[in-house]
Structures are given as structure tokens and as C-alpha cells.
Scaffold this motif. Structure first.
Motif, short mmCIF file in Angstrom:
data_model
loop_
_atom_site.label_atom_id
_atom_site.label_comp_id
_atom_site.label_asym_id
_atom_site.label_seq_id
_atom_site.Cartn_x
_atom_site.Cartn_y
_atom_site.Cartn_z
N ALA A 36 3.56 -2.00 6.77
CA ALA A 36 2.81 -2.72 7.81
C ALA A 36 1.39 -2.18 7.76
O ALA A 36 1.17 -0.99 7.53
CB ALA A 36 3.41 -2.48 9.19
N PHE A 37 0.41 -3.05 7.98
CA PHE A 37 -0.98 -2.64 7.90
C PHE A 37 -1.85 -3.58 8.70
O PHE A 37 -1.42 -4.67 9.10
CB PHE A 37 -1.46 -2.59 6.44
CG PHE A 37 -1.24 -3.87 5.68
CD1 PHE A 37 -2.23 -4.85 5.64
CD2 PHE A 37 -0.06 -4.10 5.00
CE1 PHE A 37 -2.03 -6.04 4.95
CE2 PHE A 37 0.16 -5.29 4.31
CZ PHE A 37 -0.84 -6.26 4.27
N SER A 38 -3.07 -3.16 8.95
CA SER A 38 -4.06 -3.99 9.63
C SER A 38 -5.03 -4.51 8.58
O SER A 38 -5.52 -3.75 7.73
CB SER A 38 -4.80 -3.15 10.67
OG SER A 38 -5.80 -3.92 11.31
N ILE A 43 -2.17 -7.83 12.20
CA ILE A 43 -1.09 -7.02 11.65
C ILE A 43 -0.34 -7.84 10.60
O ILE A 43 0.02 -8.99 10.85
CB ILE A 43 -0.12 -6.55 12.76
CG1 ILE A 43 -0.88 -5.80 13.87
CG2 ILE A 43 1.01 -5.71 12.18
CD1 ILE A 43 -1.61 -4.56 13.41
N TRP A 44 -0.11 -7.22 9.46
CA TRP A 44 0.56 -7.84 8.33
C TRP A 44 1.68 -6.93 7.85
O TRP A 44 1.65 -5.73 8.10
CB TRP A 44 -0.40 -8.03 7.17
CG TRP A 44 -1.60 -8.88 7.44
CD1 TRP A 44 -2.64 -8.59 8.28
CD2 TRP A 44 -1.91 -10.13 6.86
NE1 TRP A 44 -3.57 -9.59 8.26
CE2 TRP A 44 -3.15 -10.56 7.38
CE3 TRP A 44 -1.27 -10.96 5.94
CZ2 TRP A 44 -3.75 -11.75 7.02
CZ3 TRP A 44 -1.88 -12.15 5.58
CH2 TRP A 44 -3.10 -12.54 6.12
N THR A 45 2.64 -7.50 7.13
CA THR A 45 3.65 -6.71 6.41
C THR A 45 3.73 -7.22 4.99
O THR A 45 3.37 -8.37 4.69
CB THR A 45 5.05 -6.79 7.06
OG1 THR A 45 5.47 -8.15 7.09
CG2 THR A 45 5.07 -6.18 8.45
N ALA A 46 4.21 -6.36 4.11
CA ALA A 46 4.43 -6.73 2.70
C ALA A 46 5.50 -5.81 2.14
O ALA A 46 5.74 -4.72 2.66
CB ALA A 46 3.14 -6.59 1.90
N ASN A 47 6.15 -6.26 1.09
CA ASN A 47 7.07 -5.38 0.38
C ASN A 47 6.26 -4.28 -0.29
O ASN A 47 5.07 -4.46 -0.56
CB ASN A 47 7.87 -6.16 -0.66
CG ASN A 47 8.90 -7.07 -0.05
OD1 ASN A 47 9.26 -6.92 1.12
ND2 ASN A 47 9.38 -8.03 -0.83
N GLU A 52 5.87 -10.81 -0.90
CA GLU A 52 6.29 -11.30 0.42
C GLU A 52 5.36 -10.85 1.55
O GLU A 52 5.81 -10.27 2.54
CB GLU A 52 7.73 -10.89 0.71
CG GLU A 52 8.75 -11.53 -0.21
CD GLU A 52 10.17 -11.22 0.20
OE1 GLU A 52 10.46 -11.25 1.41
OE2 GLU A 52 10.98 -10.97 -0.70
N VAL A 53 4.10 -11.15 1.41
CA VAL A 53 3.12 -10.80 2.43
C VAL A 53 3.31 -11.74 3.62
O VAL A 53 3.44 -12.95 3.46
CB VAL A 53 1.69 -10.92 1.88
CG1 VAL A 53 0.67 -10.63 2.97
CG2 VAL A 53 1.50 -9.99 0.70
N GLN A 54 3.36 -11.16 4.83
CA GLN A 54 3.56 -11.95 6.04
C GLN A 54 2.56 -11.50 7.11
O GLN A 54 2.44 -10.32 7.40
CB GLN A 54 4.98 -11.76 6.56
CG GLN A 54 5.28 -12.55 7.81
CD GLN A 54 6.69 -12.30 8.33
OE1 GLN A 54 7.43 -11.47 7.82
NE2 GLN A 54 7.05 -13.03 9.36
N TYR A 65 -3.54 0.23 14.11
CA TYR A 65 -2.52 1.29 14.20
C TYR A 65 -1.08 0.77 14.25
O TYR A 65 -0.30 1.17 15.11
CB TYR A 65 -2.77 2.20 15.40
CG TYR A 65 -4.16 2.78 15.46
CD1 TYR A 65 -4.72 3.42 14.38
CD2 TYR A 65 -4.90 2.69 16.63
CE1 TYR A 65 -6.01 3.94 14.44
CE2 TYR A 65 -6.19 3.22 16.70
CZ TYR A 65 -6.72 3.85 15.60
OH TYR A 65 -7.99 4.35 15.68
N PRO A 66 -0.68 -0.10 13.32
CA PRO A 66 0.73 -0.51 13.33
C PRO A 66 1.63 0.64 12.93
O PRO A 66 1.30 1.42 12.03
CB PRO A 66 0.77 -1.62 12.27
CG PRO A 66 -0.35 -1.29 11.34
CD PRO A 66 -1.42 -0.67 12.19
N ARG A 67 2.75 0.78 13.61
CA ARG A 67 3.72 1.84 13.32
C ARG A 67 5.13 1.28 13.45
O ARG A 67 5.50 0.75 14.51
CB ARG A 67 3.56 3.03 14.28
CG ARG A 67 2.26 3.78 14.11
CD ARG A 67 2.22 4.53 12.78
NE ARG A 67 0.94 5.16 12.55
CZ ARG A 67 0.01 4.68 11.71
NH1 ARG A 67 0.20 3.57 11.05
NH2 ARG A 67 -1.11 5.35 11.53
N PHE A 68 5.91 1.40 12.36
CA PHE A 68 7.30 0.96 12.38
C PHE A 68 8.12 1.86 13.30
O PHE A 68 7.90 3.07 13.35
CB PHE A 68 7.91 1.05 10.98
CG PHE A 68 7.66 -0.13 10.10
CD1 PHE A 68 8.32 -1.33 10.31
CD2 PHE A 68 6.76 -0.04 9.06
CE1 PHE A 68 8.11 -2.42 9.49
CE2 PHE A 68 6.53 -1.12 8.23
CZ PHE A 68 7.20 -2.32 8.44
#
Length: 189
Positions: A36-38, A43-47, A52-54, A65-68
Motif C-alpha cells: 500500500a502506498f500514497s 491510497i493505492w495497492t499493488a502486488n 494488479e495496481v488498484q 501514511y497508509p498502514r496495513f
């Protein structure tokens, strides 16, 4: 006329830009093969291999500051949707973000408790050694009243896997004194 030309240029160049290498991804967080990143204030996620960018959020606010969560099911982040930074949580698969803090001070996500039930954040709410010094707080994922972590200062922190210990930095190690030449390293407590 210039505005119309700009939109035409963007429409023509957008497919080419989409294939370009993305730069300036900020504040990465990793969990179970996902990052996860900014980027561009959202906020985005990717493998982990970049596939698979989302995009999880899409608005005019800046989200950082995204945090899983420990189980990888949630992402906590800070957003200035309401004027100052507050804590939000969103399912890692996507969905509607839920606002968890509503204080006028900036609330910056730092991490999670090991059980994944609370989000750890820093804020300058006047609770520390000095009124403008950041301290650590926790807010339940389900919502509710924020509770201070018993430290006098606190900028960044992480719990041990069993939750029995907390490693933290008392200040963010950002120095703004004119002509300062010393180290930016801060002690870990």
C-alpha cells in the motif's frame, strides 16, 4: 482556448503516461504480497511484483501514511478531507473509507496494535510534556474515543509482536535550526 488545448493534450498523452514508470510513491506498507502506498495524494495497492495496481481512494484531499493491519484486511491512513489530518480506515480490497478521529489537531497514522483492533497515531493535542509536542494515541478500528499511550512525547512507534513492548521515537528528528550541521538521527526508546 488554452484550457481546451490542455485537456486535448492530456487526452492524447494519457495512454502513453499510463505505461510510463511511476515515480515518487510514498509511505509504503507491506503485507502478504501487497504494497500500500500514497501516490498523487491517494491510497493505492499493488502486488509486490508491481502488478494488479488498484486505486483505493479518489478525491481532492491528500491521503498519506497508509498502514496495513496485522492481518492485512484493513489499511489505516491519514487524510485532510475535513481540513486537517484525521485517521481513516478502508478495507484492503477497496470500499468506502471510515473516519475514526475528529480532533482539530493533525492525527498521523503510525501503525496498529498487534491484535489489529486499534490504530496507533501521533498527534499534538496538548497531552505531552509541552502543548505543541506530539504524543502517541490509539483509536479502535470499530470507532470510539481515542486513548493516549502513556509516553511524554511520541512521533513514531511500533509494538512488539506480542504487544508487551513499545519501541518509539520521542520526536520526528526533523531539525529546522538555521545552519544546523548535526545528525538527524533520533533515539529509540
Amino acid at each position: 482556448m488554452i484550457r481546451k488545448a490542455f485537456f486535448v493534450a492530456v487526452a492524447v498523452l494519457l495512454p502513453h503516461l499510463a505505461q510510463a514508470q511511476v515515480k515518487l510513491l510514498r509511505y509504503p506498507s507491506y503485507s502478504k504480497g501487497k504494497v500500500a502506498f500514497s501516490y498523487l495524494g491517494d491510497i493505492w495497492t499493488a502486488n509486490e511484483n508491481g502488478g494488479e495496481v488498484q486505486r483505493l481512494t479518489d478525491n481532492k484531499a491528500r491521503e498519506i501514511y497508509p498502514r496495513f493491519s496485522p492481518d492485512g484486511q484493513w489499511i489505516a491512513f491519514s487524510s485532510n478531507r475535513e481540513g486537517n489530518y484525521d485517521v481513516f480506515a478502508i478495507p484492503a480490497a477497496g470500499g468506502k473509507p471510515r473516519q475514526l478521529t475528529f480532533h482539530t489537531a493533525d492525527d498521523n497514522v503510525v501503525g496498529w496494535t498487534p491484535d489489529g483492533k486499534k490504530i496507533l497515531f501521533s498527534s499534538t493535542r496538548g497531552n505531552g510534556a509541552f502543548p505543541t509536542v506530539a504524543t502517541l494515541w490509539e483509536v479502535p478500528l470499530e470507532g470510539g474515543i481515542e486513548q493516549p499511550v502513556p509516553t511524554d512525547w511520541g512521533a513514531y512507534a511500533s509494538y512488539s509482536p506480542d504487544g508487551s513492548k513499545l519501541a518509539f521515537m520521542r520526536h520526528p528528528s526533523v531539525w529546522s535550526r538555521k545552519h544546523y550541521r548535526g545528525a538527524y538521527a533520533a533515539d529509540i526508546w
